[in-house]
Design a protein around this motif. Structure first.
Motif, PDB file in Angstrom:
ATOM      1  N   UNK A 113       0.791  -1.237   0.000  1.00 12.00           N
ATOM      2  CA  UNK A 113       0.000   0.000   0.000  1.00 12.00           C
ATOM      3  C   UNK A 113       0.813   1.271   0.000  1.00 12.00           C
ATOM      4  N   UNK A 114       2.148   1.152  -0.046  1.00 14.59           N
ATOM      5  CA  UNK A 114       2.998   2.340  -0.085  1.00 14.59           C
ATOM      6  C   UNK A 114       3.308   2.683  -1.546  1.00 14.59           C
ATOM      7  N   UNK A 115       3.312   3.969  -1.909  1.00 12.77           N
ATOM      8  CA  UNK A 115       3.759   4.335  -3.262  1.00 12.77           C
ATOM      9  C   UNK A 115       5.262   4.064  -3.418  1.00 12.77           C
ATOM     10  N   UNK A 116       5.685   3.887  -4.655  1.00 14.19           N
ATOM     11  CA  UNK A 116       7.085   3.556  -4.893  1.00 14.19           C
ATOM     12  C   UNK A 116       8.024   4.596  -4.324  1.00 14.19           C
ATOM     13  N   UNK A 117       7.669   5.836  -4.467  1.00 11.51           N
ATOM     14  CA  UNK A 117       8.551   6.904  -3.989  1.00 11.51           C
ATOM     15  C   UNK A 117       8.821   6.766  -2.496  1.00 11.51           C
ATOM     16  N   UNK A 118       7.765   6.434  -1.755  1.00 14.63           N
ATOM     17  CA  UNK A 118       7.950   6.279  -0.302  1.00 14.63           C
ATOM     18  C   UNK A 118       8.767   5.033   0.020  1.00 14.63           C
ATOM     19  N   UNK A 119       8.521   3.945  -0.729  1.00 12.68           N
ATOM     20  CA  UNK A 119       9.300   2.732  -0.492  1.00 12.68           C
ATOM     21  C   UNK A 119      10.785   2.967  -0.757  1.00 12.68           C
ATOM     22  N   UNK A 120      11.098   3.703  -1.835  1.00  8.66           N
ATOM     23  CA  UNK A 120      12.509   3.934  -2.156  1.00  8.66           C
ATOM     24  C   UNK A 120      13.182   4.834  -1.125  1.00  8.66           C
ATOM     25  N   UNK A 121      12.368   5.558  -0.375  1.00  9.15           N
ATOM     26  CA  UNK A 121      12.956   6.468   0.616  1.00  9.15           C
ATOM     27  C   UNK A 121      13.088   5.818   1.992  1.00  9.15           C
ATOM     28  N   UNK A 122      12.639   4.592   2.121  1.00  6.69           N
ATOM     29  CA  UNK A 122      12.634   3.944   3.435  1.00  6.69           C
ATOM     30  C   UNK A 122      13.408   2.636   3.383  1.00  6.69           C
ATOM     31  N   UNK A 123      13.900   2.234   4.561  1.00  6.72           N
ATOM     32  CA  UNK A 123      14.592   0.957   4.680  1.00  6.72           C
ATOM     33  C   UNK A 123      13.564  -0.158   4.812  1.00  6.72           C
ATOM     34  N   UNK A 124      13.984  -1.343   4.435  1.00 11.48           N
ATOM     35  CA  UNK A 124      13.123  -2.514   4.629  1.00 11.48           C
ATOM     36  C   UNK A 124      12.702  -2.647   6.078  1.00 11.48           C
ATOM     37  N   UNK A 125      13.604  -2.289   6.984  1.00  9.89           N
ATOM     38  CA  UNK A 125      13.332  -2.490   8.421  1.00  9.89           C
ATOM     39  C   UNK A 125      12.365  -1.455   8.967  1.00  9.89           C
ATOM     40  N   UNK A 126      12.133  -0.363   8.195  1.00  9.91           N
ATOM     41  CA  UNK A 126      11.157   0.640   8.631  1.00  9.91           C
ATOM     42  C   UNK A 126       9.728   0.125   8.543  1.00  9.91           C
ATOM     43  N   UNK A 127       9.499  -0.820   7.632  1.00  3.63           N
ATOM     44  CA  UNK A 127       8.139  -1.360   7.497  1.00  3.63           C
ATOM     45  C   UNK A 127       8.038  -2.778   8.050  1.00  3.63           C
ATOM     46  N   UNK A 128       9.108  -3.287   8.660  1.00  2.00           N
ATOM     47  CA  UNK A 128       9.094  -4.632   9.270  1.00  2.00           C
ATOM     48  C   UNK A 128       8.480  -4.552  10.660  1.00  2.00           C
ATOM     49  N   UNK A 129       7.698  -5.556  11.016  1.00  2.00           N
ATOM     50  CA  UNK A 129       7.091  -5.610  12.355  1.00  2.00           C
ATOM     51  C   UNK A 129       8.196  -5.592  13.401  1.00  2.00           C
ATOM     52  N   UNK A 130       8.025  -4.811  14.468  1.00  2.00           N
ATOM     53  CA  UNK A 130       9.100  -4.673  15.463  1.00  2.00           C
ATOM     54  C   UNK A 130       9.630  -6.009  15.984  1.00  2.00           C
ATOM     55  N   UNK A 131       8.746  -6.989  16.148  1.00  2.00           N
ATOM     56  CA  UNK A 131       9.204  -8.281  16.673  1.00  2.00           C
ATOM     57  C   UNK A 131      10.047  -9.056  15.668  1.00  2.00           C
ATOM     58  N   UNK A 132       9.995  -8.650  14.391  1.00  2.00           N
ATOM     59  CA  UNK A 132      10.735  -9.388  13.364  1.00  2.00           C
ATOM     60  C   UNK A 132      11.938  -8.617  12.828  1.00  2.00           C
TER      61      UNK A 132
END
Length: 514
Positions: free
Chosen positions: A46-65
């Motif tokens: 659900x994130x636009x590409x621009x936002x995904x490219x500006x963020x790390x994979x770990x920014x959208x990873x569940x805290x427990x994972x």
């Protein structure tokens, strides 16, 4: 030889192939930032590409994972591929989805190629299946417990239906409840009018109070609470509870107790208690499961009380009848019989005076004397049949010998019985009298025997003949004898096979029970 057609290699076509994939495709640098994503991944997160490219994979990873994902990326940085790695991601709308990753490391380019599949629905389905399996197993356990409980209830109900003694029912209920509920011990107590509770049954893995022990209901205990409220009660600590019962329970080491009332025809009769030494309290349904058994206990008590009252009523009727027989005998002896004796004597004197005179006076006196003597004999026989004086004076042996002396059939007597209470002697006498009467009237016998013994306090009488057998056991005389013997908690049996003679046997329990 035909050559394979030329496969297009343009960047545009590869881009279309990348974006049309239903799998989630991405290229990630070793620093964790997205380099490229396809449309499926973009739609899923659900994130636009621009936002995904500006963020790390770990920014959208569940805290427990996050930490497991960092460890996986470190393995990728060392050139190891990761297959079947699952982690959760937080989507743009705040929802959480599970992704399963398969990766290929490209060290020379400093990137990782990742292919992911959304396994959220699969996991949800698997979780539902596991929950369904758990519920199925729980249902099986519940059905097993219910089946065991119903079987225990049927066993107790069978005892009640067979009019088993209350003590035996109490013991069976204590054992069945303890085994079905899996408790440490069970206890049944009866409330008495003096403010005490009496132990009537117990079962368990630890020593409890003895059956018959009596405890005052002062202080605090499950027994006291149940009597006071008329409702089920439980205690989870006796540490500071006052009273003799609480002190005894502390000494035994009991921690938890649950009790339910036993009510008989609306009145508080007693209490059924389950106890445990811990460490966990009883389940919430324990009271209701105990109550199923108390209803059967109440039925057994009610039946026993009804039987006791019936037996007492029968005994009162028999005693009253015997007393009335004795009164009639006295009245006949003191009244009509004495007058008849006086009449006979007077007629004999008159006959003596008229012997030397002619006429019909002497004949008439003689005829009247015959009638008077016959009436006197009939009165004696009537009084004898009601309740013979020889029974009162000489006991059962003398009364049986008197009965045998009037028989037209030889009767062998083997009687060695001490004096017994009047009611027992009278009942035994009527058994022998009825049996010998049947021998004389119906058996066509050549010989009869009467034996009587007292064995372990119980009186056993047997009348045997060598007649044709086939006696009608449903005759009124025998039915009446059975009822009379039953009032003394005794039994009467008749064994009369055709052609095999007849044996009438009565067993009357010790005088204390009778």
């Amino acid at each position: 030889m035909d050559r394979l057609p030329h496969l297009p290699q343009s960047g545009t076509e590869l881009e279309e192939f990348f974006d049309l994939s239903v799998d989630l495709l991405c290229i990630v640098g070793f620093d964790g930032f997205f380099k490229r994503v396809n449309a499926s991944l973009e739609r899923t997160l659900g994130y636009p590409k621009a936002e995904l490219f500006s963020r790390s994979v770990f920014d959208i990873t569940h805290p427990d994972d996050v930490q497991p994902s960092l460890d996986a990326l470190a393995q990728l940085g060392e050139g190891h591929d990761v297959v079947g790695f699952e982690s959760r991601v937080v989507c743009a709308d705040g929802s959480v989805r599970w992704l399963e990753w398969n990766t290929r490391t490209m060290p020379e380019r400093g990137v990782v190629y990742g292919v992911a599949r959304d396994t959220t629905e699969r996991r949800r389905t698997e979780a539902q299946l596991r929950e369904a399996q758990r519920l199925l197993e729980a249902s099986r356990d519940e059905l097993r417990v219910l089946a065991e409980e119903q079987a225990a209830l049927r066993r107790v109900a069978t005892l009640v239906a067979r009019e088993t003694s209350p003590d035996a029912v109490f013991a069976a209920v204590g054992r069945e409840v303890g085994e079905v509920l899996g408790v440490d011990a069970t206890h049944l107590g009866r409330y008495d009018t003096d403010g005490t509770v009496v132990s009537v049954a117990q079962w368990g893995s630890h020593a409890g109070v003895r059956v018959g022990a009596r405890f005052p209901l002062e202080g605090d205990s499950v027994s006291a609470r149940v009597l006071r409220t008329g409702q089920a009660a439980r205690m989870e600590s006796y540490e500071d509870a006052p009273g003799v019962i609480a002190a005894t329970i502390r000494q035994i080491g009991i921690r938890f107790s649950v009790g339910v009332p036993i009510s008989v025809e609306g009145r508080p009769w007693g209490v059924m208690i389950a106890t445990s030494k811990g460490p966990n309290p009883f389940p919430a349904e324990t009271e209701s499961r105990l109550q199923h058994f108390t209803e059967l206990v109440a039925t057994a008590i009610s039946n026993a009380e009804a039987r006791t009252e019936l037996a007492a009523s029968r005994a009162r009727l028999v005693a009253a009848a015997d007393q009335e027989r004795r009164r009639v005998v006295r009245d006949l002896h003191d009244g009509a019989q004495q007058r008849m004796v006086h009449t006979v004597i007077t007629l004999k004197l008159a006959q003596s005076e008229l012997q030397d005179q002619e006429g019909r006076a002497s004949e008439l006196v003689k005829e009247a004397l015959g009638y008077a003597q016959g009436a006197s004999a009939e009165i004696r026989e009537l009084a004898h049949g009601i309740l013979p004086g020889v029974l009162t004076r000489g006991g059962l042996p003398a009364a049986i010998r008197s009965l045998a002396s009037r028989m037209t059939v030889p009767v062998e007597i083997d009687v060695s019985t001490p004096r017994l209470p009047e009611q027992i002697e009278a009942t035994a006498y009527f058994v022998v009298a009825e049996a010998l009467t049947n021998v004389a009237k119906h058996a066509c016998a050549q010989h009869a025997t009467v034996t009587s013994r007292v064995d372990n306090g119980a009186l056993r009488i047997e009348v045997r003949d060598d007649g044709g057998g086939g006696a009608r056991t449903e005759g009124g005389g025998l039915i009446g004898l059975r009822d009379r013997v039953a009032t003394l908690e005794g039994t009467l049996t008749v064994d009369s096979p055709p052609g095999g003679g007849t044996v009438v046997t009565a067993t009357i329990p010790p005088p204390a029970r009778a």
